[in-house]
Scaffold this active site. Structure first.
Site, short mmCIF file in Angstrom:
data_model
loop_
_atom_site.label_atom_id
_atom_site.label_comp_id
_atom_site.label_asym_id
_atom_site.label_seq_id
_atom_site.Cartn_x
_atom_site.Cartn_y
_atom_site.Cartn_z
N HIS A 97 1.18 -1.16 0.14
CA HIS A 97 0.11 0.58 0.02
C HIS A 97 0.89 1.05 -0.37
O HIS A 97 2.50 0.99 0.78
CB HIS A 97 -0.81 0.41 1.15
CG HIS A 97 -1.78 1.48 1.35
ND1 HIS A 97 -1.62 2.14 2.24
CD2 HIS A 97 -3.21 1.24 0.61
CE1 HIS A 97 -2.89 3.14 1.36
NE2 HIS A 97 -3.43 2.60 0.72
N GLU A 169 -3.50 2.55 -7.45
CA GLU A 169 -4.35 3.82 -6.37
C GLU A 169 -3.47 4.75 -6.32
O GLU A 169 -1.96 4.67 -5.78
CB GLU A 169 -3.93 3.03 -5.34
CG GLU A 169 -4.78 2.02 -4.57
CD GLU A 169 -5.31 1.88 -3.46
OE1 GLU A 169 -6.59 2.35 -2.81
OE2 GLU A 169 -4.58 1.40 -2.49
N SER A 215 -10.18 7.87 -3.37
CA SER A 215 -11.81 8.70 -2.96
C SER A 215 -12.64 7.94 -3.79
O SER A 215 -13.17 9.02 -4.56
CB SER A 215 -10.86 10.36 -3.62
OG SER A 215 -10.13 10.33 -2.87
P1 13P Z 1 -9.36 6.83 -0.25
O1 13P Z 1 -10.48 5.72 -0.44
O2 13P Z 1 -9.93 7.03 1.11
O3 13P Z 1 -9.14 7.30 -0.29
O4 13P Z 1 -8.13 5.78 0.71
C1 13P Z 1 -8.16 4.42 -0.83
C2 13P Z 1 -6.61 3.50 -0.60
O5 13P Z 1 -6.13 3.83 -0.49
C3 13P Z 1 -7.38 2.62 -0.01
O6 13P Z 1 -6.15 1.87 0.59
#
Ligand code: 13P
Length: 258
Positions: A97, A169, A215
């Site tokens: 992550h 991400e 998001s």
């Molecule tokens: P958000 O959906 O809060 O932006 O976070 C995304 C995330 O990092 C999921 O692993």
């Protein structure tokens, strides 16, 4: 697939209650079975959430962890291994992550080791990749994705790679409310598929499950899922309330015709 990453939120009892709420919504939704659902509480919540899910037989909601150590056991204070995660009912584990890469200093090599360890320990890894804002502004998005995926997947055979999930991400979209446009996400997913084809073998990319994260919420999920190259979402903030998480799952289920 829609996976909820709770990050460092919810105690064990709060997590079990949230999991029960999610399962109640799943049971009430006839389309829910069309979407694979995973929830990833913090380590301290895994056992309680795992028990809550196990008590609700056939819930179809799977348990995942947010991180693991690559070794099976040893003198690694504060770390948790794959067999420990399996023992509390985890089937999935997030590796690499961006918060672990950028806040905790995890390298591509560490992520590659964790990916292999997860597979060794019978867990499905959700492998996160993504560029920072500076890298996007310097037109380095593709370069970063290729580097991260090549480091993680080189040497894996096609069947092994197919047993993993990739999550794109973009760091600038995480927790900022600035969701990537469906076109930006689609283009990144296409780079990821092409890279898997090159690194692992032909057709690996088209077979891969690639989630978008950053998001995602009840309002934007359907537009993202309408892109063929987006196979689901890894959701942070919006997974902390059952109702908003469920709307995202419903958006995925509605598009995923049997
Ligand atoms: P958000 O959906 O809060 O932006 O976070 C995304 C995330 O990092 C999921 O692993």
């Amino acid at each position: 697939m829609v996976a909820g990453n709770w990050k460092m939120h919810r105690t064990a009892s709060e997590g079990a209650a949230l999991a029960r709420e999610c399962v109640a919504l799943a049971a009430a939704d006839p389309l829910a079975k069309r979407c694979e659902v995973v929830i990833c509480p913090p380590f301290t919540g895994l056992a309680a959430v795992g028990e809550a899910l196990a008590a609700l037989k056939g819930s179809g909601v799977h348990l995942g962890a947010q991180n693991m150590h690559a070794e099976v056991q040893g003198a690694f204070t504060g770390e948790v291994s794959g067999p420990m995660l399996s023992a509390v009912g985890c089937e999935f584990v997030i590796v690499g992550h961006s918060e672990r890469r950028h806040v905790m200093g995890e390298t591509d090599a560490m992520v590659a080791a964790k990916l292999r360890a997860a597979l060794r320990d019978g867990l499905t890894p959700i492998v996160c990749i993504g560029e920072t804002l500076a890298e996007r502004e310097q037109d380095k998005t593709a370069e970063v994705l290729v580097r991260q995926l090549s480091a993680a997947y080189s040497g894996l055979d096609a069947a092994t790679a197919a047993a993993t999930v990739v999550a794109y991400e973009p760091v600038w979209a995480i927790g900022t409310g600035k969701v990537a446009s469906p076109e930006q996400a689609r283009d990144a997913h296409r780079v990821a598929r092409a890279t898997l084809d090159q690194v692992v073998g032909p057709s690996t990319g088209s077979a891969a499950c690639i989630l978008y994260g950053g998001s995602v919420n009840a309002g934007n999920a359907a537009t993202l899922f309408a892109e063929d190259d987006i196979d689901g979402a890894l959701v942070g903030g919006a997974s902390l309330e059952a109702a908003s998480f469920w709307k995202i799952i419903a958006a995925a289920s509605a598009l995923n015709r049997p």
